[in-house]
Enzyme design. Structure first.
Site, PDB file in Angstrom:
ATOM      1  N   SER A 159       0.819  -1.206   0.000  1.00 52.25           N
ATOM      2  CA  SER A 159       0.000   0.000   0.000  1.00 52.25           C
ATOM      3  C   SER A 159       0.862   1.269   0.000  1.00 52.25           C
ATOM      4  CB  SER A 159      -0.965  -0.035   1.190  1.00 52.25           C
ATOM      5  OG  SER A 159      -1.936   0.967   1.092  1.00 52.25           O
TER       6      SER A 159
ATOM      7  N   ASP B 118      -9.167  -5.000  -5.534  1.00 51.18           N
ATOM      8  CA  ASP B 118      -8.806  -3.794  -4.794  1.00 51.18           C
ATOM      9  C   ASP B 118      -9.347  -2.573  -5.518  1.00 51.18           C
ATOM     10  OD1 ASP B 118      -7.627  -1.812  -3.296  1.00 51.18           O
ATOM     11  OD2 ASP B 118      -5.594  -2.185  -4.006  1.00 51.18           O
TER      12      ASP B 118
ATOM     13  N   HIS C  59      -6.774  -5.816  -1.631  1.00 54.11           N
ATOM     14  CA  HIS C  59      -5.652  -4.902  -1.424  1.00 54.11           C
ATOM     15  C   HIS C  59      -4.462  -5.585  -0.761  1.00 54.11           C
ATOM     16  CE1 HIS C  59      -3.958  -0.856  -0.961  1.00 54.11           C
ATOM     17  NE2 HIS C  59      -3.717  -1.113   0.309  1.00 54.11           N
TER      18      HIS C  59
END
Length: 558
Positions: free
Chosen positions: A217, A429, A505
């Site tokens: 991320s 995601d 994600h």
């Protein structure tokens, strides 16, 4: 319209200056993490029998390290002896007056074949400001306690079965770290991290070891910046970077990664967003009027159509260098997300297939790592209140990271220097979609060329692995993971992009076997992610695999 940030005079060579502020990505991810589904009640796990034998001490247990040794059989609620590990705080410099320290949990490999390999993998969660113990507990650690499960359980896809792994809470202000946040950008973050890492290498005698950095991320900033600073230090005794992998990272302008590809993404997954005709018409209108549709079609091409404009659609630079933001354009992603929550109150931006009820989260209300017994077991400071994320890790006026995106310099630099970078994307995601990453890649130069020269379409293959202990629960395990063709992969000039069809994600959380395979590739255990070689673990080497050709990958790149 809103005045968003001011740009100084641009240099002809790079189009940016070192002092430029890039606030958008940080704030969007902070907002997203504030909206993560959290638990409303606690739940006690059931006791289970141990399934893993304790490991004997290794070369890491010395007079200097025994104070940070963790008893693998006494970790609260964990139904197995996780073997040898070490945890604690180390300062971010050699200054005897240093007051800031980072917390780590280090797991030597449990694979006897690799215990003599001089290599270590660093795991970093993102945020910015989120604990890397999240990855340990919910993604790739020796035991997992994933949302909705009754308690911790053995992880057959633990990364320490391949190599030595360390989970590091950083920067200062995160998790169990000590000290006051003082950084304003990624280079300052990297300097503090390098001070910690030098101390860790010296403590455990890892001089000259290969270092693989894996981040997630906001790790799209962390990973490339830290790796690039490691390389620039020209000190392979402490900072011998051999590769980088990032899961669902932000490497470019967040407008490019989120707003520009938004319409294409919701068209592909229209059943999961369930937006009505009026909303879809408004999205189409905004995308067209803001120039997102044209930009997407013009620049998501292979090979690249040419350099992309310095400013993405919806942004305008005034003569004095001030950038004006068209908020209708810039808030397209937020508008779609708000409408998705109306249709599905438990909509999850990190995995769009989620729905109500939201499962119990062991890191939400009454987080596992804030328990006194857990702190004691892992040598964590009992005076620190552990939280999942801290949004105030940058000591700036607005709390934002002032660093330019890593895709402008650091990421291509690490690719060129290591020839071993993997960017892994989960197709479910919504916050950072695959096409957004690809748009950035197509405007990035490395290896003497811009972007990928051909469209990603090779199959990403996860080897077949049979049953026990990699099963669906018949022997007490509840961590199944798919196999066969699970996505699309492409490699050019040292950069590999892999898109996973069934992952959100947090890639390793959703597809443990796929992430395990990606780590094998990063470590050089296998040559390619489209290969039908079996897994390299001894118990899985002789399992027959699918025969090539496998056809194309199952994630279609628009």
């Amino acid at each position: 319209m809103k005045f968003y940030w001011t740009l100084p005079i641009l240099t002809a060579a790079s189009g940016i200056t070192a002092q430029q502020s890039w606030p958008g990505a940080s704030q969007r991810l902070i907002k997203a993490f504030k909206n993560r589904p959290e638990a409303r009640r606690s739940q006690q796990p059931k006791e289970r029998a141990s399934t893993v034998a304790p490991l004997p001490p290794t070369r890491f247990l010395t007079d200097a390290t025994k104070k940070c040794a963790v008893n693998g059989s006494t970790i609260p609620d964990v139904p197995l002896d996780v073997g040898e590990s070490y945890a604690g705080l180390l300062p971010i410099s050699n200054n005897t007056e240093e007051k800031s320290s980072l917390f780590y949990w280090f797991f030597p490999t449990a694979n006897p074949e690799h215990q003599t390999k001089e290599e270590i993998t660093i795991w970093l969660n993102g945020g910015p400001g989120c604990s890397s113990l999240v990855g340990l507990l919910k993604e790739n650690g020796p035991f997992l306690w994933q949302s909705g499960t009754p308690g911790p359980q053995p992880n057959p896809w633990s990364w320490h079965l391949l190599t030595n792994v360390i989970y590091i809470e950083q920067p200062v202000g995160v998790g169990f770290t000590k000290g006051a946040p003082s950084i304003t950008n990624q280079d300052e973050l990297s300097a503090q991290f390098m001070g910690f890492w030098r101390n860790f290498v010296d403590l455990f005698g890892l001089h000259g070891w290969k270092v693989y950095i894996v981040a997630e991320s906001y790790g799209g900033f962390y990973g490339p910046y830290i790796a690039s600073n490691f390389i620039d230090a020209n000190d392979t005794d402490h900072f011998n970077v051999a590769g980088l992998m990032v899961y669902d990272g932000i490497f470019f302008d967040d407008n490019l990664q989120m707003n520009v590809p938004a319409q294409s993404y919701i068209n592909r997954y229209k059943e999961l967003f369930a937006l009505d005709d009026a909303v879809r018409a408004r999205v189409e209108s905004i995308a067209n009027e803001c120039g997102f549709t044209y930009y997407f079609n013009q620049y998501l091409m292979f090979p690249p159509a040419g350099p992309q404009p310095y400013l993405t659609p919806g942004l305008e630079m005034l003569p004095d260098g001030t950038v004006v933001v068209n908020e209708t354009c810039y808030n397209l992603w937020d508008y779609i997300t708000d409408e998705a929550y109306i249709k599905n109150p438990c909509f999850n931006i990190y995995s769009i297939t989620d729905h109500c009820p939201t499962p119990f989260n062991p890191l939400g209300y009454m987080p596992y790592f804030n328990r006194d017994d857990v702190k004691k077991a892992i040598n964590a400071p009992d005076s620190v209140t552990w939280n999942l994320c801290n949004n105030d890790v940058f000591n700036t006026t607005d709390g934002r990271d002032t660093s330019p995106p890593s895709g402008l310099k650091q990421l291509p630099d690490v690719i060129d220097k290591t020839q071993n970078v993997i960017l892994a994307q989960g197709s479910l995601d919504w916050i950072l979609v695959t096409e957004g990453v690809l748009l950035g890649i197509q405007n990035m130069t490395w290896g003497g060329k811009m972007g990928f020269q051909s469209q990603p379409q090779d199959p990403f293959y996860v080897p077949l692995y049979g049953f026990y202990p990699y099963d669906i629960g018949y022997w007490g395990h509840n961590l199944p993971s798919g196999s066969g063709v699970q996505g699309t992969v492409h490699t050019e000039r040292g950069l590999t992009l892999v898109a996973m069809q069934l992952a959100g994600h947090e890639g390793p959380q959703y597809l443990g076997a796929a992430a395990f395979r990606q780590l094998e590739k990063l470590l050089g255990r296998v040559q390619a992610l489209n290969s039908t070689e079996p897994f390299t673990l001894p118990a899985l080497r002789n399992i027959p695999q699918l025969q090539e050709p496998l056809g194309k990958g199952i994630v279609t790149i628009s």
